[in-house]
Each structure stands twice: as structure tokens, then as C-alpha cells.
Design a protein around this motif. Structure first.
Motif, short mmCIF file in Angstrom:
data_model
loop_
_atom_site.label_atom_id
_atom_site.label_comp_id
_atom_site.label_asym_id
_atom_site.label_seq_id
_atom_site.Cartn_x
_atom_site.Cartn_y
_atom_site.Cartn_z
N GLY A 540 51.46 64.79 51.75
CA GLY A 540 51.25 63.53 52.41
C GLY A 540 50.07 63.47 53.23
N PHE A 541 49.35 64.34 53.14
CA PHE A 541 47.93 64.34 53.62
C PHE A 541 46.62 63.65 52.71
CE2 PHE A 541 50.34 67.57 55.63
CZ PHE A 541 50.27 67.63 56.89
N PRO A 542 45.63 63.11 53.54
CA PRO A 542 44.44 62.81 52.69
C PRO A 542 43.91 64.11 52.12
CG PRO A 542 44.39 61.72 54.86
CD PRO A 542 45.78 62.94 54.75
N ASP A 543 43.39 63.83 50.92
CA ASP A 543 42.93 65.02 50.10
C ASP A 543 42.04 64.45 48.89
OD1 ASP A 543 44.37 66.03 47.22
OD2 ASP A 543 45.31 64.45 48.33
N GLY A 544 41.22 65.31 48.36
CA GLY A 544 40.35 64.95 47.48
C GLY A 544 39.60 66.02 47.12
N ASN A 545 38.82 66.20 45.95
CA ASN A 545 38.25 67.10 45.32
C ASN A 545 37.23 67.85 46.33
OD1 ASN A 545 39.14 66.66 43.10
ND2 ASN A 545 37.52 65.84 41.82
N GLY A 546 37.63 69.14 47.19
CA GLY A 546 36.87 69.60 47.89
C GLY A 546 37.02 69.45 49.56
N PHE A 547 38.25 68.46 49.75
CA PHE A 547 38.43 68.25 51.23
C PHE A 547 40.01 68.26 51.20
CE2 PHE A 547 38.20 63.83 49.89
CZ PHE A 547 39.28 63.36 50.95
N THR A 731 41.05 56.85 56.08
CA THR A 731 41.34 55.84 54.93
C THR A 731 40.89 56.22 53.66
OG1 THR A 731 38.92 55.00 55.35
CG2 THR A 731 40.89 54.28 56.89
N THR A 732 40.46 57.45 53.40
CA THR A 732 40.09 57.87 52.02
C THR A 732 41.17 58.90 51.60
OG1 THR A 732 37.68 57.59 52.59
CG2 THR A 732 38.13 59.03 50.61
N TYR A 733 41.60 58.64 50.53
CA TYR A 733 42.85 59.41 49.99
C TYR A 733 43.20 59.04 48.61
CZ TYR A 733 45.51 55.54 51.77
OH TYR A 733 46.18 54.49 52.17
N ARG A 734 43.92 60.08 48.09
CA ARG A 734 44.20 59.71 46.52
C ARG A 734 45.86 59.82 46.16
NH1 ARG A 734 41.59 65.21 43.61
NH2 ARG A 734 42.71 66.70 44.82
N ASN A 735 46.57 60.31 47.37
CA ASN A 735 48.17 60.40 47.50
C ASN A 735 48.69 59.86 48.39
OD1 ASN A 735 48.57 62.44 45.20
ND2 ASN A 735 47.05 63.66 46.48
N ASP A 736 49.82 59.34 48.42
CA ASP A 736 50.72 58.69 49.38
C ASP A 736 50.38 59.41 50.70
OD1 ASP A 736 50.94 56.72 47.48
OD2 ASP A 736 53.27 57.04 47.40
N GLN A 737 50.18 58.73 51.85
CA GLN A 737 50.27 59.42 53.15
C GLN A 737 51.55 59.28 53.78
OE1 GLN A 737 46.88 59.60 55.78
NE2 GLN A 737 45.68 58.17 54.43
N VAL A 738 51.85 60.02 54.81
CA VAL A 738 52.98 59.90 55.60
C VAL A 738 52.24 59.38 57.10
CG1 VAL A 738 54.72 61.17 56.93
CG2 VAL A 738 54.18 61.56 54.55
N ILE A 739 52.82 58.14 57.54
CA ILE A 739 52.24 57.69 58.95
C ILE A 739 53.31 57.59 59.92
CG2 ILE A 739 51.25 55.57 60.13
CD1 ILE A 739 49.52 56.88 57.89
N ASN A 740 53.24 58.52 60.89
CA ASN A 740 54.26 58.38 62.19
C ASN A 740 54.04 57.04 62.90
OD1 ASN A 740 54.63 60.04 65.10
ND2 ASN A 740 56.24 59.30 64.01
N VAL A 741 55.38 56.38 63.01
CA VAL A 741 55.28 54.78 63.57
C VAL A 741 55.98 54.91 64.60
CG1 VAL A 741 54.55 53.81 61.24
CG2 VAL A 741 57.10 54.20 61.78
N ALA A 742 56.82 55.91 65.08
CA ALA A 742 57.83 55.64 66.15
C ALA A 742 58.23 57.14 66.71
CB ALA A 742 58.59 54.87 66.08
N SER A 743 58.39 57.38 67.72
CA SER A 743 58.93 58.59 68.49
C SER A 743 59.39 58.44 69.87
CB SER A 743 58.01 59.51 68.27
OG SER A 743 58.59 61.07 68.74
N ASN A 744 60.47 59.01 70.24
CA ASN A 744 60.97 58.53 71.64
C ASN A 744 61.03 57.30 72.10
OD1 ASN A 744 61.77 61.25 72.48
ND2 ASN A 744 59.69 61.95 72.68
N GLN A 745 61.24 56.33 71.12
CA GLN A 745 61.10 54.83 71.23
C GLN A 745 62.38 54.13 70.85
OE1 GLN A 745 57.37 54.71 68.99
NE2 GLN A 745 56.77 53.26 70.51
N LYS A 746 63.71 54.94 71.28
CA LYS A 746 64.91 54.21 70.93
C LYS A 746 65.04 52.86 71.65
CE LYS A 746 69.77 55.02 71.66
NZ LYS A 746 70.74 55.98 72.30
#
Length: 891
Positions: A540-547, A731-746
Motif C-alpha cells: 500500500g505504499f507509493p512506488d514506481g520504477n526506481g522509487f 500523489t504519484t503512485y501505481r498501486n492502491d494506497q492505504v490512507i490513515n483517516v482516524a485514530s483515537n477519535q471514538k
């Protein structure tokens, strides 16, 4: 020995001028641009600012304090072999100058480095002209300046490691000329070997060019009328054999680096090559004429454009004159014409272009071999003017007509890098140059000075126009980031024989870890092993050829890769930066509310550092089922779920990541035909009005919540918001990313918003997951109980002890798998294998063990043996040559 250079003594002023003139021109341009120390600018732009300057920092650190990092370093992503990176970026002998500058003055060191390489290229070209082509007078520095400041050099000087090709090419050609005339070929082999050591990539292009130059050089040879065809063929065979033999010897000199680098390339740059044969043109062939105009470059020509062929009006006119010059044999000129056509085809036909780039289409900086073509033009242009003849009036008239037709063509095509004034200046210069060349039949001493002045003015103007069109990093911004990064790391750097990783929610470049010498995960280079981006992309991380960019981590990935400390930038108001002169905003690329699950460790006025209690060590025991896992695409949390399950031998009853529904969806000025809000295409309803899609939910716990973001959504088609605050993400990526949208926010309302920037957007697989923190803590605690306790650590040798539980059979490391790693367990060699398509793993039995990991660069000894044999062979050749000439040693 001194007698060999005695013939150069009358020409020393021309050699000195050929070195100093480009140095002076570029220094004046840099000073005008305000390049430090003349102002607050630097030459750091594009890859020079985002890659090379960080590698230069690593270069200094390695040579001055940590030589083991030459072969392997944990500053490269989460670890990686380094000899391939050295071979591509850092082997230039000019780089030694970096050792004389502190880290804070790296930008100035880079400026001096570029100046020296450009000036040295003028010197070596002049040396070739004088030594082999009867160069004398001001014509030598005129063409040396055209060579040193050709368009290729100006627009590619930021690719500073390529400039060595400009420096060594004239010396290699000089050696080849010596070889073909029957002299000792060791001069040729030596400089060919130096070039391949300095940069094998550009060296490959030079080797390919040498084949064509060999054909050209053979065509120049005059055949004696008394020689029969058989004798001529025998002579050609002998020269070809010497050319091939001494070329192989040159490659042999550099094998100590080339052989292990070739192995490294199989897993990095070369692995991206494809076998597609495409004979199509990249652009209309007539468009290439635009690149002979002054200032024919802008930023858009970097990612994709035309070959950089600007060599100046004098040199270009002289090269055209060469084909009509009666001093050169018809056979030679026809051969040159055929080679010229071939070169232009190679700079357009896709397949031929790929061959010149070692079987791989270049990403940015197209037609990287065009400097060899310019060299060929300049050399023959010089020969045409050196072999004096009256410039034909008919040819001058034809060139004027051609110049007018060309100007009309480029103006009608409206190239975005050419303004009408540039076309006009080039046309005027063409007229001036033709007049000067036609006046050369008169004994006027001022003509040579006039030609030199025209060349200097034109090459200076071209360089200035090209360089002023780029943007550069500010010196105080660069130093501010360096200083503060080192300050942030000061209290969290590992102690001796300790290892863990550190990451951040911001970056100046993907290679910050090289700049500040710490173990991180981000990385960007052309020599990056392809398995690592593939692994991180699946997680789930941004990746590409070389990065890769570690901007979308979860509690689990932080733990897995041993990220013990995480530095988060504070969201400070603009007034903070206004009140603190020279303090710049950190470039945030990550949103991580889940960092609040960690303990605050330290704080500066701009950052907070968190300590991660779940961080795993470099190696730990796991179930053997981890070896059965394969990476999967576009299901990052499923991938993380499977890894966690495998750690515990599939014993988890509940899922670690549970799918959660959105409470509601709100649409503003958008329409859709599908019922599923998370899998549909949305259309803007009213043109010009704001169009938004809001996904709302309320966390039922304080656990972290993660969102899967489709790879098709980027900053070109959408702006993302979290609770009405613009989302920070890479913003530059070729696979789905995982975005953290909440934590300790019950119980809090959370809104994720997609604002359309185009008329439609495709949203698919937008899913929300909750991490079961309790279950996660249990799983990680079990792995921590089987941690490798490190007793000795260096970049290439690690020892420690580990206690493996009865149900586990694998020691998993977060070290990239490589044949170079040798692992011993209790003193016995252990078989290594690859887990998760990229991690080093070792089968192990339950109980307490002593473990040792040692890295040895694959095939380094093979390359060393070949280089040693080549050196011995060269010494024997030299000895035999002396005996044949009847010379005493030392003469």
C-alpha cells in the motif's frame, strides 16, 4: 617521458585558454544567476537536487567514516547493495573534491564539480585537436568552447555523472587514433577503462559510438596503389583485431566494478528492459532542425523532447562545409554522410534509440547519447576549417536559403522552446559567420579573434537562456533543512551496535537518509532493486520504477520494518515562518493520525518525535507459513492481513483488519448511475461549480481506521480532504494506497472528501477498515519475544542471539534478499531463501542460537581477478612492445 609532450609546448596557451574560457563563461553565468556564494540560489534542480546531492553526502560519509557502506548500506531504502549505485553515480575521479567541503557546503562543492568537468572537457577536446588533427591557433579554443558548452552539456549538467563522458571521449578517440596508426594501444585501453569505471552507462554509449568511429577512421586511410586487395584486407583485419583486443582489455581493466555491477543491474535498471521492437519515429524528422537554434530548450524538453544538438553556428556551418571540402576523399565523405544519417535515425527511431540506451527507453532526459553525435560534428567541422580552402560562394548562398527556409519552418511550427527573437538571432549569426568564413582567404589576423568572439557570445547566450529557464533550490532552504534534520535526529540515532529505522511525515527528497546518514525506508535511484518497490507497492505504499515512499504506513508496517521513531511535522501557521527568517515549511507527504498510538519522545519548534513500542528488530522468528506467501496487487490491507496471519501460523480467529461501512455519502454537484457509491464513475453536474463527494463515518473505537485509495485518483483529477483539511499524501503512485483517516477519535464525525478537478472521476474499491489493535499487539508481542538481540552491527556484518519458540521454523529479516548475504547459525552455514518476494529469510530450529549475517558483493572477486589479469596482460604487452622497438625500460 617529457619528450612525448614536447610537441605540445607551443600550444600550451591554446590548451590553457580551452580550459579557462568555458570556466570563465559558466562562472559568470552562475554569478549572474545568483548561485551561491554569489547569491542565494544553487544548481540543485530536478535529479541533482532530489538524488545526486544526497548521494554525494553519502559519498563523503562513507569515505571519511564508514567504508563498509561502500558495499551495502541500510541508508538505501530498508537496506541494499551499493556497488551498483557507486558505479552509476559516484565513481568519477572528480568526486574527490567533495571530501574538501563540509556537508553544509555541498551545494557549492557541486557547483565547482560541474565547473571543473565542463572546463576539463574543453581541455581534452583541445588536446585531441592539437595532438592528432594539427590544431593550432584560436580555432582550437573556438571549437573546444563549442564542445564544452554544447547544448547537451548545458541541459544535462545537472546529471553531473554523465559529464565524465565529455571529458574522456576525446582521450579515448585519441587513443583509438594512435592504435590505428600502429602505435601502442594501451593509451586507448587505459582511458576506455577509466571511462567505464567512471560511469558504465555513458561508457556503454561511447563504446557503441567507437564502433562507428572506427569505420569512419578506416575510411580516412589512404590506400597505397601498390597494395593489392588481399594486402588491404589483411591490414583491415589486423586493425580490427587490435581494436577489438584493446577494447576488451579496457573493459578488463574495469571488470572489478563492471562484473558485480552487471549482476546488480539484473535486479534493477536492466530488469525494466523490454524486448519490444518498435520501428516508428518518435517525432517528425524535420523537427530536429529546431534544436540547432540558440536556447532551444525548456523544462518540457526534459521528460520528453528532441535530442540536444546545439553546437553553435560556426561549428554547424563548418560541418556542412566538410561535405563539400575537396581536401577530404570522396570515400571518407560518403562514409561520414552515411554515419550522419544513421545517427539521426538513431535519435528518432524508437528501436535504435533503445539500443543506444542499453535496451531500455530512458525515463526523462531523452537521447542521452547525443553528445557523441555532437562530438562527431565538431571534430569534422574543425577538420574542415583547419584544412584551409576558400569558402565557396555557391555554398554560402545555398546555406542562406536553407537558413531562411528553416527559420520559416520553426516559426510556423511554433515550438514552445523557441521565441521569434531566438530564431532571428540565430539567423543573423548565420549570416555573420558566413561572411567571416568567406573573408578567411584574406590575411587578416583579426578574423580568428572575430570567430572566437562569435563562438563565445553565442555559446554564452545559449547557456544563459537554457539555465535561466529552470527553477533551483535556494541555498538557505537547503541548509535549513540539513541543519534541522540533523537536529531532529540527534537524540534518536542508534547507539553503537544498535539498529532500528527512523521515518518522517515529510521529506526534502526521497533520499534524506543518505543526506543525514540514518536508516530510513524512502529511496529513489536508477539502480534500485525492482523487488523492493514491488513489495512495498503490494503493502500500500507509493512506488514506481526506481522509487518507494514510506508515506502510507500502518501500525503493522511500522512494526514490521522496525521503525522505532517517527518524526511528525507540526501544522504551524504561516505567521511562524514569517517571524522566523530563513525557516522553511517542511514538505509534508503523509497523514498519520495513528502516530498518536505511540508515545511522544521529543519535540522541536517544528516537529514531534514519537517512539514506537511495537517496532520489531532486524530479524525475528516466525512460522514457516510465511514462506508460502506471494505478494498481491491492489489489495494492500489483505496483503498485510495475510502476513500477520502467517506470522502466527494462521491461528488468528478474528481478522486484524475489519471492513467497516460508511455511515453516509453526500454528493455536491455530481451524478452517478451506479448504486454502489464506492465503485462508480461520478460526473460533474454543472460546469464551473464545485463538485464534491463526501464519505462520512463515526469510529466506534479508538482503533486506527484506514482507507484504501484507488491508484486512479491523483492530484490531477481530484483534491482530497480529511475533515475539510487538505489531505497530505504522495500523489504519484501505481498501486492502491492505504490512507490513515482516524485514530483515537471514538465518537467523532470523520469526513473524507473527493473534490473533482475534471468533469468525471472513477471511484473504485474505496473501502474503510478498522485495525483490531488488541489483536495486533498480541501478534507483535509474540514476534518481539523471538527478537534477534544484536551484539555487533556494521553495514555488512551483523551478529546476535535469538530464542526461537517451538512452533516457529523461520528467522525472518527485514533485509532485502540477495545472494550476497551469508548467514551462519551457531557457526554453521545456513541456507537462505526469499520471503514475501524480497525479504531475506533463514530456516531455523527452535531453541537459543547465535546468528551471524555477512554481506559479500556477488562476483566482486571474479571481477577483481579479471582486472588483475588485464593489468598483468597490459604490462606484458608494454614489455613486448619495448623489446620490439629495442628500447630500454624507463625510456
Amino acid at each position: 617521458m617529457l619528450q612525448r609532450f614536447a610537441h605540445l609546448s607551443p600550444h600550451k596557451n591554446m590548451l590553457l585558454l580551452s580550459f579557462l574560457l568555458p570556466l570563465f563563461v559558466m562562472a559568470v553565468i552562475y554569478a549572474t544567476m545568483g548561485v551561491y556564494p554569489f547569491g542565494n540560489s544553487t544548481l540543485l534542480t530536478v535529479d541533482l537536487g532530489q538524488q545526486y546531492v544526497d548521494f554525494f553526502s553519502y559519498y563523503r560519509t562513507t569515505l571519511l567514516s564508514d567504508p563498509s557502506a561502500i558495499f551495502f548500506s541500510f541508508t538505501k531504502s530498508f537496506g541494499g547493495e551499493m556497488l551498483g549505485l557507486w558505479a552509476y553515480y559516484l565513481m568519477s575521479p572528480f568526486n574527490l573534491i567533495l571530501l574538501f567541503f563540509p556537508q553544509s557546503q555541498l551545494s557549492m562543492a557541486v557547483t565547482i564539480l560541474i565547473l571543473l568537468k565542463i572546463s576539463a572537457s574543453g581541455l581534452t577536446f583541445a588536446y585531441l585537436l592539437i595532438s592528432r588533427f594539427e590544431g593550432k591557433g584560436l580555432l582550437v579554443p573556438s571549437f573546444a568552447l563549442s564542445y564544452a558548452l554544447m547544448g547537451y552539456v548545458i541541459v544535462n549538467q545537472l546529471n553531473v555523472m554523465w559529464l565524465d563522458g565529455l571529458v574522456f571521449l576525446p582521450l579515448i578517440v585519441l587513443g583509438l587514433e594512435k592504435l590505428l596508426s600502429g602505435e601502442n594501444g594501451l593509451f586507448y585501453s587505459l582511458f576506455l577503462g577509466v571511462m567505464l569505471l567512471s560511469n558504465y552507462y555513458i561508457g556503454f554509449m561511447i563504446c557503441l559510438f567507437l564502433i562507428f568511429y572506427f569505420v569512419f577512421a578506416i575510411s580516412r586511410q589512404q590506400n597505397s596503389g601498390s597494395q593489392g586487395r588481399k594486402a588491404q584486407l589483411k591490414r583491415l583485419w589486423a586493425q580490427t583485431a587490435r581494436f577489438v583486443g584493446y577494447s576488451i582489455l579496457g573493459a578488463g581493466f574495469s571488470s572489478v566494478l563492471l562484473v558485480p555491477t552487471f549482476y546488480s543491474l539484473l535486479g534493477s535498471k536492466a530488469s525494466y528492459a523490454n524486448s519490444l521492437i518498435d520501428w516508428s519515429f518518435a517525432y517528425d524528422p524535420a523537427e530536429v532542425v529546431s534544436k540547432f537554434y540558440i536556447g532551444a530548450f525548456n523544462f518540457d524538453q526534459m521528460p520528453s523532447g528532441h535530442p540536444n544538438l546545439f553546437i553553435g553556428t560556426v561549428a554547424l556551418t563548418a560541418y556542412i562545409y566538410y561535405f563539400f571540402h575537396p581536401a577530404f576523399a570522396r570515400k571518407e565523405r560518403l562514409t561520414t554522410l552515411a554515419l550522419t544519417v544513421l545517427f539521426f535515425l538513431a535519435m528518432n527511431v524508437q528501436f535504435l534509440n533503445k539500443i543506444w540506451h542499453a535496451g531500455q527507453y530512458p525515463i526523462w532526459y531523452p537521447y542521452r547519447f547525443s553528445f557523441t553525435v555532437c562530438f562527431f560534428f565538431l571534430l569534422n567541422g574543425f577538420r574542415a576549417l583547419r584544412a584551409y580552402r576558400t569558402f565557396p560562394l555557391t555554398l554560402a548562398c545555398c546555406l542562406l536559403v536553407a537558413n531562411a527556409v528553416s527559420a520559416i519552418y520553426v516559426l510556423r511550427k511554433d515550438f514552445d522552446f523557441l521565441e521569434p527573437v531566438q530564431v532571428l538571432i540565430t539567423a543573423v549569426l548565420a549570416v555573420i559567420v558566413l561572411v567571416l568564413l568567406m573573408l578567411r582567404d584574406q590575411p587578416r589576423k583579426w578574423l580568428a579573434y572575430a570567430l572566437l568572439f562569435v563562438v563565445t557570445a553565442e555559446m554564452t547566450a545559449n547557456a544563459a537562456i537554457d539555465l535561466f529557464r529552470l527553477g533551483y533550490v535556494k541555498q538557505d532552504e537547503f541548509v535549513d533543512y540539513q541543519t534541522n534534520l540533523n537536529m531532529m535526529l540527534a537524540d534518536i540515532r542508534p547507539a553503537e551496535n544498535e539498529f532500528y529505522r527512523i521515518e518522517k511525515t515529510f521529506q526534502r527528497s526521497k533520499n534524506d537518509s543518505f543526506q543525514a546518514a540514518y536508516a530510513g525506508i524512502n529511496h529513489f535511484s536508477s539502480t534500485f532493486e525492482k523487488e523492493i518497490p514491488a513489495l512495498f507497492g503490494s503493502l500500500g505504499f507509493p512506488d514506481g520504477n526506481g522509487f518507494i515512499v514510506y508515506s502510507t504506513g500502518t501500525l503493522f508496517t511500522d512494526a514490521l520494518f522496525g521503525v522505532k521513531y517517527f518524526i511528525q511535522d507540526k501544522q504551524l501557521p504561516e505567521s511562524f515562518y514569517d517571524l522566523n527568517d530563513g525557516v522553511y515549511r517542511l514538505n509534508r507527504n503523509s497523514t498519520r493520525p495513528d502516530l498518536t498510538q505511540y508515545s511522544p519522545y521529543s519535540e522541536t519548534d517544528r516537529t514531534i518525535t514519537y517512539e514506537n513500542p511495537y517496532a520489531l528488530p532486524l530479524a525475528f522468528g516466525v512460522s514457516a507459513s510465511v514462506l508460502e506467501l506471494q505478494t498481491i496487487e491492489d489489495q494492500p490491507l489483505l496483503m498485510q492481513e495475510q502476513v500477520l496471519d502467517a506470522f502466527n501460523n494462521q491461528e488468528s480467529i478474528e481478522p486484524f483488519f475489519s471492513l467497516r461501512p460508511f455511515d453516509s455519502n453526500v454528493f455536491q454537484n455530481v451524478s452517478s448511475t451506479a448504486a454502489d457509491a464506492q465503485n462508480t464513475t461520478y460526473y460533474r453536474s454543472v460546469d464551473g461549480a464545485i463538485s464534491r463527494i463526501e464519505f462520512q463515518f463515526t469510529p466506534a473505537s479508538d482503533n486506527p481506521y484506514y482507507l484504501i485509495l484507488d491508484a486512479g485518483i491523483d492530484d490531477e483529477n481530484a483534491t482530497l480532504y480529511l475533515n475539510n483539511v487538505k489531505l497530505d499524501y504522495y500523489t504519484t503512485y501505481r498501486n492502491d494506497q492505504v490512507i490513515n483517516v482516524a485514530s483515537n477519535q471514538k465518537g467523532e464525525n470523520i469526513t473524507f472528501t473527493i473534490e473533482l478537478l475534471e468533469d468525471s472521476i472513477r471511484v473504485q474499491d474505496l473501502k474503510l477498515y478498522e485495525l483490531n489493535k488488541g489483536l495486533f499487539e498480541d501478534a507483535i508481542s509474540a514476534r518481539q519475544a523471538e527478537s534477534l538481540s544484536i551484539s555487533s552491527f556494521s553495514q555488512t556484518h551483523i551478529t546476535g542471539s535469538v530464542a526461537i519458540q517451538n512452533e516457529d521454523e523461520v528467522l525472518l529479516t527485514t533485509v532485502p534478499y540477495s545472494e550476497g548475504w551469508n548467514v551462519t547459525i551457531d557457526g554453521e552455514d545456513a541456507e537462505t531463501t526469499s520471503a514475501l518476494d524480497g525479504l531475506l529469510a533463514v530456516p531455523i530450529t527452535p531453541g537459543k542460537h547465535t546468528v551471524s549475517l555477512t554481506y559479500r558483493t556477488p562476483y566482486l572477486h571474479t571481477g577483481l581477478a579479471i582486472s588483475g589479469s588485464s593489468i598483468v596482460g597490459a604490462l606484458l604487452l608494454k614489455k613486448c612492445s619495448r623489446k620490439k622497438r629495442g628500447q630500454r625500460p624507463g625510456v
